[in-house]
Scaffold this active site. Structure first.
Site, PDB file in Angstrom:
ATOM      1  N   LYS A  38     -21.534 -36.367  22.421  1.00  0.00           N
ATOM      2  CA  LYS A  38     -21.156 -35.007  22.822  1.00  0.00           C
ATOM      3  C   LYS A  38     -20.629 -35.008  24.254  1.00  0.00           C
ATOM      4  O   LYS A  38     -20.806 -35.993  24.980  1.00  0.00           O
ATOM      5  CB  LYS A  38     -22.372 -34.088  22.702  1.00  0.00           C
ATOM      6  N   ARG A 133     -35.436 -24.108  21.427  1.00  0.00           N
ATOM      7  CA  ARG A 133     -33.995 -24.008  21.668  1.00  0.00           C
ATOM      8  C   ARG A 133     -33.373 -23.790  20.288  1.00  0.00           C
ATOM      9  O   ARG A 133     -33.417 -22.699  19.767  1.00  0.00           O
ATOM     10  CB  ARG A 133     -33.497 -25.286  22.369  1.00  0.00           C
ATOM     11  N   TYR A 258     -16.686 -29.608  57.353  1.00  0.00           N
ATOM     12  CA  TYR A 258     -16.883 -28.168  57.515  1.00  0.00           C
ATOM     13  C   TYR A 258     -18.204 -27.839  58.207  1.00  0.00           C
ATOM     14  O   TYR A 258     -19.249 -28.392  57.878  1.00  0.00           O
ATOM     15  CB  TYR A 258     -16.878 -27.476  56.142  1.00  0.00           C
ATOM     16  N   MET A 306     -14.017 -30.363  48.670  1.00  0.00           N
ATOM     17  CA  MET A 306     -13.512 -30.330  47.294  1.00  0.00           C
ATOM     18  C   MET A 306     -12.852 -31.647  46.879  1.00  0.00           C
ATOM     19  O   MET A 306     -13.068 -32.140  45.777  1.00  0.00           O
ATOM     20  CB  MET A 306     -12.513 -29.175  47.125  1.00  0.00           C
TER      21      MET A 306
HETATM   22  C1  LIG Z   1     -28.163 -34.591  23.733  1.00  0.00           C
HETATM   23  C2  LIG Z   1     -29.074 -34.806  22.585  1.00  0.00           C
HETATM   24  C3  LIG Z   1     -29.478 -36.109  22.240  1.00  0.00           C
HETATM   25  C4  LIG Z   1     -29.209 -37.315  23.111  1.00  0.00           C
HETATM   26  O1  LIG Z   1     -30.081 -37.253  24.210  1.00  0.00           O
HETATM   27  P1  LIG Z   1     -30.246 -38.445  25.269  1.00  0.00           P
HETATM   28  O2  LIG Z   1     -31.393 -38.011  26.109  1.00  0.00           O
HETATM   29  O3  LIG Z   1     -28.974 -38.486  26.033  1.00  0.00           O
HETATM   30  O4  LIG Z   1     -30.505 -39.697  24.532  1.00  0.00           O
HETATM   31  C5  LIG Z   1     -30.190 -36.257  21.061  1.00  0.00           C
HETATM   32  N1  LIG Z   1     -30.525 -35.196  20.296  1.00  0.00           N
HETATM   33  C6  LIG Z   1     -30.187 -33.930  20.631  1.00  0.00           C
HETATM   34  C7  LIG Z   1     -30.602 -32.819  19.745  1.00  0.00           C
HETATM   35  C8  LIG Z   1     -29.466 -33.692  21.792  1.00  0.00           C
HETATM   36  O5  LIG Z   1     -29.150 -32.439  22.142  1.00  0.00           O
END
Ligand SMILES: *Cc1c(COP(=O)(O)O)cnc(C)c1O
Length: 364
Positions: A38, A133, A258, A306
């Protein structure tokens, strides 16, 4: 040596990802590994990373967060394995899912109902074990399956997720592993062919005896530590460098950047690096972080801006000149340690690496 001197470079060592995968596979024994790619493979470039994992390591399942990410990978990777979408399904997306082998991880009754109504097909379900979640409750899931709102033959994967895996000693882990076991026992008879998955990277590094048949690492594959403590036998994968645009001398008493947040106590040599917070170099590292340059660690002086960051190279054993490359993180500057300095985690440092940073891939 690169002739490009104007922008930062993220070098991704694909072979090191492969070795981290092998290392995790050794630890996981016969359990299948389904990498999580992802967020553009945590900023590393999902197409190249997914291609490497599938072509050279026989990976047969991948996870992404959104259907757009899945489509992006499927279009560029003709032999993409099933891509599971962690965020699930929204009504009327079936055309997008159906065009490639993209499968939702259904997280709620609404998502499950919409999936079946739009035609159903292979899918995963998520159950919540304490994160609050995404994910269904067990009663809700039994209802969906027993009433035929969700096809038992469609569900081939059951996903759960630990909320405290970055703190292996937390008591929540034990309770959540037990919850996983209870759910697995309740659903197994209904879903005899489904795979059950609990662990992301953190869960994989934590001793537990959940009967899972699939694990979902992300950060560990990219060399980051889920608990923020470097090590775990993982290799560095990502190296971020930035070129020196110029050097300058400042006299004692002068300030840099800055609002004059750093003042020279002695005549100093300052290198100006072509990287800033727009590239993902967090402003929280102002006056705090270090880079590797001129053969040593050099402190950031003044505010990270930046596009540019200044470092003090007065004590560098090797002279620093325009066109030299400073390591921002990589083999000398551990990403977990840098993240800690910035008050964040390696996940955020990787995913913040900006659009204008050039990506380069190494295969050995
Ligand atoms: C992002 C995610 C993972 C991977 O997590 P890592 O800590 O990067 O290994 C696995 N399962 C779910 C549901 C996630 O949201």
């Amino acid at each position: 040596m690169t002739t490009e001197t104007s922008r930062p470079t993220l070098t991704v060592n694909l072979a090191a990802i492969g070795r981290n995968l092998d290392h995790l596979q050794n630890q996981a024994g016969g359990t299948d590994i389904a990498p999580v790619v992802k967020a553009n493979a945590y900023g590393l470039g999902d197409h190249r990373v997914a291609e490497h994992l599938v072509t050279h390591h026989g990976v047969r399942t991948l996870f992404v967060a959104t259907v757009e990410e899945a489509v992006g990978i499927a279009l560029l990777l003709p032999h993409a394995p099933p891509l599971y979408v962690l965020n699930g399904y929204t009504a009327s997306q079936q055309g997008v899912f159906g065009r490639h082998d993209i499968r939702p991880v259904l997280n709620s009754t609404a998502q499950a109902t919409a999936w079946t109504k739009d035609g159903g097909g292979p899918c995963a379900i998520a159950l919540d074990v304490g994160m609050n979640r995404l994910g269904l409750g067990i009663e809700e899931t039994l209802c969906l399956l027993n009433q035929g709102i969700l096809g038992k033959d469609d569900v081939n994967l059951v996903v759960m997720h630990l909320s405290h895996a970055s703190a292996p000693a937390a008591s929540e882990n034990k309770a959540q592993v037990e919850k996983f076991d209870t759910i697995e026992q309740a659903l197994r008879p209904l879903l005899p062919n489904a795979r059950f998955s609990l662990s992301a990277s953190g869960g994989m590094m934590m001793p537990h005896d959940a009967k899972e048949t699939l694990v979902r690492p992300g950060i560990a594959l990219w060399g980051g530590a889920p608990d923020g403590v470097p090590g775990h036998g993982l290799e560095t994968v990502a190296t971020l460098t930035a070129p020196v645009v110029m050097t300058r001398q400042v006299t004692a008493g002068e300030t840099v950047s800055y609002n004059g947040r750093w003042q020279a106590e002695r005549p100093s040599t300052i290198a100006v690096l072509s990287i800033g917070y727009a590239d993902g170099y967090h402003r929280a590292l102002s006056n705090k972080g270090e880079v590797f340059l001129g053969g040593t660690r050099c402190p950031i002086v003044g505010a990270v801006t930046m596009d540019l960051t200044m470092v003090d190279v007065t004590d560098a054993p090797k002279p620093v000149a325009e066109g030299d490359h400073a390591e921002i993180f990589g083999p000398h500057i551990n990403i977990d340690c840098l993240a800690d300095e910035a008050g964040t985690i390696a996940y955020e440092l990787l995913t913040s690496v900006g659009q204008r940073v050039k990506r380069v891939y190494e295969v050995e």
